[in-house]
Design an enzyme around this catalytic site. Structure first.
Site, mmCIF file in Angstrom:
data_model
loop_
_atom_site.group_PDB
_atom_site.id
_atom_site.type_symbol
_atom_site.label_atom_id
_atom_site.label_comp_id
_atom_site.label_asym_id
_atom_site.label_seq_id
_atom_site.Cartn_x
_atom_site.Cartn_y
_atom_site.Cartn_z
ATOM 1 N N THR A 156 0.843 -1.247 0.052
ATOM 2 C CA THR A 156 0.206 0.033 -0.033
ATOM 3 C C THR A 156 0.877 1.288 -0.074
ATOM 4 O O THR A 156 2.060 1.274 0.507
ATOM 5 C CB THR A 156 -0.991 0.072 1.278
ATOM 6 N N ASN B 15 -0.871 4.095 0.622
ATOM 7 C CA ASN B 15 -1.908 5.108 1.441
ATOM 8 C C ASN B 15 -1.321 5.215 3.023
ATOM 9 O O ASN B 15 -1.034 4.047 3.692
ATOM 10 C CB ASN B 15 -3.257 4.303 1.328
ATOM 11 N N LYS C 228 -11.357 1.707 16.566
ATOM 12 C CA LYS C 228 -11.451 1.673 15.230
ATOM 13 C C LYS C 228 -10.566 0.268 14.665
ATOM 14 O O LYS C 228 -11.090 -0.557 14.055
ATOM 15 C CB LYS C 228 -10.818 2.729 14.286
ATOM 16 N N PHE D 16 -8.763 8.260 8.387
ATOM 17 C CA PHE D 16 -8.520 8.813 7.118
ATOM 18 C C PHE D 16 -9.613 8.484 6.005
ATOM 19 O O PHE D 16 -10.680 7.956 6.583
ATOM 20 C CB PHE D 16 -7.348 7.991 6.462
ATOM 21 N N GLY D 17 -9.610 8.975 5.017
ATOM 22 C CA GLY D 17 -10.684 8.776 3.856
ATOM 23 C C GLY D 17 -11.874 9.315 4.384
ATOM 24 O O GLY D 17 -12.151 10.415 4.688
ATOM 25 N N ASP E 29 -7.713 -4.181 -0.640
ATOM 26 C CA ASP E 29 -8.690 -3.478 -1.610
ATOM 27 C C ASP E 29 -9.803 -3.123 -0.638
ATOM 28 O O ASP E 29 -10.334 -4.017 -0.090
ATOM 29 C CB ASP E 29 -8.854 -3.805 -2.746
HETATM 30 P P1 ITT Z 1 -3.568 1.286 -1.950
HETATM 31 O O1 ITT Z 1 -4.032 0.870 -3.049
HETATM 32 O O2 ITT Z 1 -2.009 1.994 -2.119
HETATM 33 O O3 ITT Z 1 -3.722 0.844 -0.697
HETATM 34 P P2 ITT Z 1 -5.666 3.367 -2.007
HETATM 35 O O4 ITT Z 1 -6.026 4.504 -1.078
HETATM 36 O O5 ITT Z 1 -5.824 3.573 -3.478
HETATM 37 O O6 ITT Z 1 -4.179 2.876 -1.495
HETATM 38 P P3 ITT Z 1 -7.874 1.391 -2.060
HETATM 39 O O7 ITT Z 1 -7.536 1.325 -3.540
HETATM 40 O O8 ITT Z 1 -8.293 0.219 -1.374
HETATM 41 O O9 ITT Z 1 -6.541 2.039 -1.491
HETATM 42 O O10 ITT Z 1 -9.075 2.709 -1.813
HETATM 43 C C1 ITT Z 1 -9.565 2.827 -0.344
HETATM 44 C C2 ITT Z 1 -10.169 3.855 -0.443
HETATM 45 O O11 ITT Z 1 -11.529 3.682 0.358
HETATM 46 C C3 ITT Z 1 -9.394 4.995 0.568
HETATM 47 O O12 ITT Z 1 -8.771 5.813 -0.359
HETATM 48 C C4 ITT Z 1 -10.327 5.671 1.564
HETATM 49 O O13 ITT Z 1 -11.013 6.607 0.729
HETATM 50 C C5 ITT Z 1 -11.346 4.352 1.655
HETATM 51 N N1 ITT Z 1 -11.420 3.828 2.798
HETATM 52 C C6 ITT Z 1 -10.816 2.287 2.761
HETATM 53 N N2 ITT Z 1 -10.539 1.964 4.054
HETATM 54 C C7 ITT Z 1 -11.279 3.002 4.983
HETATM 55 C C8 ITT Z 1 -11.287 3.260 6.292
HETATM 56 O O14 ITT Z 1 -10.943 2.478 6.931
HETATM 57 N N3 ITT Z 1 -11.726 4.432 6.800
HETATM 58 C C9 ITT Z 1 -12.213 5.630 5.958
HETATM 59 N N4 ITT Z 1 -11.940 5.225 4.569
HETATM 60 C C10 ITT Z 1 -11.392 4.139 3.845
#
Ligand code: ITT
Length: 195
Positions: free
Chosen positions: A7, A9, A174, A150-151, A69
């Site tokens: 990852t 992220n 969490k 996050f996210g 994912d």
């Molecule tokens: P990697 O592929 O490098 O792991 P990414 O951010 O692109 O990073 P994903 O494709 O799995 O990861 O997308 C996941 C998205 O879903 C992430 O950017 C968040 O916006 C959301 N997300 C996933 N898990 C979350 C969480 O625990 N809390 C809040 N948002 C989350």
């Protein structure tokens, strides 16, 4: 045992480090290994994308690799943004842009039910793969609240926790209840049985 987490992220990586603490597994992220490959997430399901990420990175680093994912699925939006969660407001969208778009789509919508979903894949250099999944149910809030996570955490209300968002609860809580924690618990159980 060394484990590579595929990852980029930083929010996810922080959670992975906490979730593996004290387990005896040594965790390395792509940044730690200086790997800057972008795996295209073109699958239709979380499972497909997680497997693809884990296998491609395992082939580059030659180590046991895990990848998740994940995303948010909103009932009233037919499951969107789903696998497109990270790019809901466009390629390279920020968390803020994605959250603002979700709020806009949900304007005037009564059914706020949603869930976070996580598919966690593991790929071994000998070709074995497995996928584990986890889910967390909640609701889309009417405004952003909290500073943790996050996210989409600032918009994800937890009815079982006084309607606090997953950005308002402690990271410790969490990491007990999240979709990622649930998938990872299954993966850890599997890894421990292999030891
Ligand atoms: P990697 O592929 O490098 O792991 P990414 O951010 O692109 O990073 P994903 O494709 O799995 O990861 O997308 C996941 C998205 O879903 C992430 O950017 C968040 O916006 C959301 N997300 C996933 N898990 C979350 C969480 O625990 N809390 C809040 N948002 C989350």
């Amino acid at each position: 045992m060394k484990l590579v987490v595929a990852t980029k992220n930083q929010g996810k990586m922080r959670e992975f480090k906490d979730l593996f603490e004290g387990t005896g597994f040594e965790i390395f992220g792509l940044d730690d290994l200086g790997i800057s490959v972008d795996v295209e997430e073109d699958g239709k399901t979380f499972e497909e994308n997680a497997l693809k990420k884990a296998v491609e990175i395992m082939k580059i680093c030659g180590e046991v690799t895990i990848a998740d994912d994940s995303g948010i699925c909103v009932e009233a939006l037919g499951g969107a943004p789903g696998v497109y969660s990270s790019r809901y407001a466009g390629e390279r969208a920020t968390d803020m842009q994605n959250n603002l778009k979700l709020l806009k789509e949900m304007e005037g919508v009564k059914n706020r039910r949603a869930h976070f979903y996580c598919a966690m894949a593991i790929a071994y250099p000998d070709g074995r793969t497995h996928v584990f999944t986890g889910r967390l149910d909640g609701k889309i809030a009417h405004d952003m609240r909290g500073r943790g996570g996050f996210g989409y955490d600032v918009l994800f209300e937890l009815p079982e926790y006084n309607n606090m968002t997953s950005a308002q609860i402690s990271s410790c809580l969490k990491n007990k209840i999240s979709h990622r924690a649930r998938a990872l618990a299954k993966l850890k159980e599997y890894l421990t049985a292999q030891k």
